[in-house]
Design an enzyme around this catalytic site. Sequence first.
Site, PDB file in Angstrom:
ATOM      1  N   TYR A  64      45.921  27.126  51.421  1.00  0.00           N
ATOM      2  CA  TYR A  64      45.623  28.135  50.405  1.00  0.00           C
ATOM      3  C   TYR A  64      46.443  29.397  50.626  1.00  0.00           C
ATOM      4  O   TYR A  64      46.969  29.647  51.703  1.00  0.00           O
ATOM      5  CB  TYR A  64      44.125  28.469  50.364  1.00  0.00           C
ATOM      6  CG  TYR A  64      43.613  29.296  51.522  1.00  0.00           C
ATOM      7  CD1 TYR A  64      43.548  30.688  51.434  1.00  0.00           C
ATOM      8  CD2 TYR A  64      43.179  28.695  52.703  1.00  0.00           C
ATOM      9  CE1 TYR A  64      43.073  31.446  52.493  1.00  0.00           C
ATOM     10  CE2 TYR A  64      42.700  29.444  53.753  1.00  0.00           C
ATOM     11  CZ  TYR A  64      42.646  30.830  53.650  1.00  0.00           C
ATOM     12  OH  TYR A  64      42.180  31.574  54.696  1.00  0.00           O
ATOM     13  N   CYS A  65      46.557  30.180  49.544  1.00  0.00           N
ATOM     14  CA  CYS A  65      47.185  31.502  49.584  1.00  0.00           C
ATOM     15  C   CYS A  65      46.342  32.408  48.697  1.00  0.00           C
ATOM     16  O   CYS A  65      45.151  32.171  48.529  1.00  0.00           O
ATOM     17  CB  CYS A  65      48.650  31.431  49.143  1.00  0.00           C
ATOM     18  SG  CYS A  65      48.867  30.928  47.419  1.00  0.00           S
ATOM     19  N   ALA A  66      46.942  33.437  48.112  1.00  0.00           N
ATOM     20  CA  ALA A  66      46.170  34.350  47.266  1.00  0.00           C
ATOM     21  C   ALA A  66      45.824  33.722  45.913  1.00  0.00           C
ATOM     22  O   ALA A  66      44.690  33.771  45.470  1.00  0.00           O
ATOM     23  CB  ALA A  66      46.919  35.664  47.069  1.00  0.00           C
ATOM     24  N   GLY A  68      47.523  30.495  44.689  1.00  0.00           N
ATOM     25  CA  GLY A  68      47.824  29.068  44.589  1.00  0.00           C
ATOM     26  C   GLY A  68      49.295  28.712  44.497  1.00  0.00           C
ATOM     27  O   GLY A  68      49.647  27.552  44.642  1.00  0.00           O
ATOM     28  N   ILE A  93      42.597  32.048  47.154  1.00  0.00           N
ATOM     29  CA  ILE A  93      41.417  32.756  47.648  1.00  0.00           C
ATOM     30  C   ILE A  93      40.969  33.836  46.663  1.00  0.00           C
ATOM     31  O   ILE A  93      39.810  34.245  46.677  1.00  0.00           O
ATOM     32  CB  ILE A  93      41.663  33.336  49.067  1.00  0.00           C
ATOM     33  CG1 ILE A  93      40.338  33.665  49.773  1.00  0.00           C
ATOM     34  CG2 ILE A  93      42.611  34.517  49.023  1.00  0.00           C
ATOM     35  CD1 ILE A  93      40.474  34.018  51.242  1.00  0.00           C
TER      36      ILE A  93
END
Length: 103
Positions: A64-66, A68, A93
């Site tokens: 995951y990242c901020a 996607g 996230i």
Amino acid sequence: MDLSQNEWWEQAQQDENAVILDVRTEDEWNRGIIPGAINIDIYKGQGFIYQVEELDKDKNYYVYCAAGARSGQACNIMNGLGFKNTYNLAGGISRWSGPVTMP
């Protein structure tokens, strides 16, 4: 493979070979993480590849990242390096409604 939040979290919880991988920057990481995550910043470029190469390719990676996009890119890079199972958290996230903890 993109998974919805529920699919991603449920699958990760039931997977004995799961590794949760956060590919955000250290500043983003320090604002809160999905529990159990490890951090390798995709913006480190070649450094990201070196660190990822040290991971066990037989594990299943929940990335995951901020939002996607970076995690989708990370999954593609990892697949190219021989990782068989990478799962991208759709929406990242920023849309996460599950648990968050401080690193």
